[in-house]
Design an enzyme around this catalytic site. Structure first.
Site, short mmCIF file in Angstrom:
data_model
loop_
_atom_site.label_atom_id
_atom_site.label_comp_id
_atom_site.label_asym_id
_atom_site.label_seq_id
_atom_site.Cartn_x
_atom_site.Cartn_y
_atom_site.Cartn_z
N ASN A 51 3.13 30.93 141.34
CA ASN A 51 1.58 30.92 140.57
C ASN A 51 1.41 32.14 141.02
O ASN A 51 0.37 32.32 141.99
CB ASN A 51 0.90 29.61 140.64
CG ASN A 51 -0.63 29.42 139.85
OD1 ASN A 51 -1.09 31.08 139.65
ND2 ASN A 51 -1.47 28.96 140.46
N PRO B 264 -2.34 35.94 144.95
CA PRO B 264 -4.45 36.56 145.59
C PRO B 264 -5.25 35.35 145.07
O PRO B 264 -5.42 34.04 144.60
CB PRO B 264 -4.69 37.46 144.43
CG PRO B 264 -3.88 37.74 143.35
CD PRO B 264 -2.82 37.37 143.83
N ASN B 265 -5.81 35.07 146.70
CA ASN B 265 -6.93 34.72 146.67
C ASN B 265 -6.30 32.71 146.61
O ASN B 265 -7.11 32.06 147.31
CB ASN B 265 -7.75 33.79 145.19
CG ASN B 265 -8.43 35.63 145.58
OD1 ASN B 265 -9.27 36.74 146.36
ND2 ASN B 265 -8.55 36.89 144.28
N ARG C 91 -10.56 28.87 129.33
CA ARG C 91 -11.38 29.24 130.56
C ARG C 91 -10.94 30.72 129.44
O ARG C 91 -11.48 30.97 128.19
CB ARG C 91 -10.48 29.37 131.82
CG ARG C 91 -10.63 28.36 132.45
CD ARG C 91 -10.09 28.62 132.96
NE ARG C 91 -10.65 29.21 134.82
CZ ARG C 91 -10.82 29.59 135.73
NH1 ARG C 91 -9.38 29.76 136.17
NH2 ARG C 91 -11.81 29.56 136.62
N GLU D 160 5.99 28.69 135.39
CA GLU D 160 5.26 29.53 135.83
C GLU D 160 4.13 28.46 136.03
O GLU D 160 4.01 27.69 134.55
CB GLU D 160 3.83 30.71 134.65
CG GLU D 160 2.86 31.15 135.19
CD GLU D 160 2.89 32.44 134.08
OE1 GLU D 160 3.47 33.63 134.72
OE2 GLU D 160 1.63 32.40 133.85
N TYR E 135 -10.41 24.40 141.01
CA TYR E 135 -9.47 24.17 141.90
C TYR E 135 -9.70 23.07 142.36
O TYR E 135 -8.41 22.77 142.53
CB TYR E 135 -8.94 25.48 142.55
CG TYR E 135 -9.34 26.56 141.32
CD1 TYR E 135 -8.23 26.64 140.49
CD2 TYR E 135 -10.14 28.05 142.18
CE1 TYR E 135 -7.84 28.06 139.99
CE2 TYR E 135 -10.21 28.97 141.30
CZ TYR E 135 -9.20 29.48 139.97
OH TYR E 135 -9.12 30.07 138.82
N HIS F 215 -0.17 26.98 136.16
CA HIS F 215 -2.30 27.24 136.76
C HIS F 215 -2.84 26.20 136.73
O HIS F 215 -1.84 25.06 136.45
CB HIS F 215 -1.81 28.25 135.36
CG HIS F 215 -1.64 29.43 135.19
ND1 HIS F 215 -2.24 30.62 136.18
CD2 HIS F 215 -0.80 29.62 134.46
CE1 HIS F 215 -1.92 31.98 135.69
NE2 HIS F 215 -0.47 30.93 134.41
N ARG G 188 -12.01 27.43 147.35
CA ARG G 188 -12.67 28.63 146.53
C ARG G 188 -12.49 27.79 145.44
O ARG G 188 -11.61 27.11 144.81
CB ARG G 188 -11.52 29.30 146.10
CG ARG G 188 -11.45 29.76 145.05
CD ARG G 188 -9.84 30.37 144.96
NE ARG G 188 -10.08 31.42 143.55
CZ ARG G 188 -8.66 31.72 142.93
NH1 ARG G 188 -7.59 31.08 142.79
NH2 ARG G 188 -9.05 32.30 141.87
N ALA H 55 -4.23 35.75 139.38
CA ALA H 55 -5.32 36.40 138.77
C ALA H 55 -3.94 37.78 138.09
O ALA H 55 -3.92 38.45 136.76
CB ALA H 55 -6.14 37.48 138.97
C1 DQA Z 1 -4.96 29.98 138.11
C2 DQA Z 1 -5.72 30.29 136.61
C3 DQA Z 1 -6.44 32.14 137.11
O1 DQA Z 1 -6.62 32.81 136.17
C4 DQA Z 1 -6.99 32.78 138.17
O2 DQA Z 1 -6.78 33.86 137.85
C5 DQA Z 1 -6.46 31.83 139.74
C6 DQA Z 1 -5.45 30.46 139.94
C7 DQA Z 1 -4.92 29.03 138.49
O3 DQA Z 1 -4.09 28.60 139.05
O4 DQA Z 1 -5.17 27.44 137.21
O5 DQA Z 1 -6.44 32.82 140.40
O6 DQA Z 1 -3.72 30.93 138.27
#
Ligand code: DQA
Length: 146
Positions: A75, A10-11, A108, A99, A23, A101, A18, A78
């Site tokens: 990835n 998501p997102n 964070r 995984e 990011y 990020h 964003r 959230a």
């Molecule tokens: C994320 C880190 C997560 O905490 C966050 O919710 C994201 C992006 C990252 O790639 O740093 O959406 O996965």
């Protein structure tokens, strides 16, 4: 040719717009280009999927596994911090998964510091930006040669 899937949650479709201070300003399309270039160098195939929906990510994991995918870069954004269902989906297919990020989740907010899904993965790369996906693909390709 081995094929690996890159799943984004998501997102992440909003990368570039964003929270650019966290990011960066590059987009999901830019990420795909970067990873595709590395796939070409490594001689592997890649497929990309992004969804804002937990169930869609789960269905895609099952579908790709049944279709013979060799492993995953995930990835889950959230959902990484909350989703036992995505953890179980990876477990259910028993394939290598790394995984990733983009940001360093350990540096964070407290609610981001634990990953629910990492336990179903063979490795985790956090805080290396887009190059983290490239390194994950190298690891998958090298550890799972044809
Ligand atoms: C994320 C880190 C997560 O905490 C966050 O919710 C994201 C992006 C990252 O790639 O740093 O959406 O996965």
């Amino acid at each position: 040719m081995k094929k690996f899937a890159i799943l984004n949650g998501p997102n992440l479709n909003r990368l570039g717009r964003r929270e650019p201070h966290i990011y960066g300003t590059a987009t999901l399309k830019d990420l795909e280009k970067l990873v595709r270039a590395e796939a070409k160098r490594l001689g592997v195939a890649v497929t990309f999927f992004q969804s804002n929906h937990e169930g869609a990510l789960i269905d895609k994991i099952h579908e790709l596994a049944d279709g013979g995918i060799a492993g995953f870069i995930v990835n889950f954004a959230a959902y990484s911090h909350t989703s036992i269902a995505l953890h179980d989906a990876l477990k259910s297919v028993a394939l290598p998964a790394i995984e990733v990020h983009i940001s360093d989740i350990k540096q964070r907010e407290k609610f981001r510091q634990t990953s629910m899904t990492a336990g179903a993965c063979t490795g985790m790369i956090s805080g290396e930006g887009f190059p983290g996906y490239v390194r994950a693909l190298r690891q998958l390709a090298e550890k799972n040669p044809t």
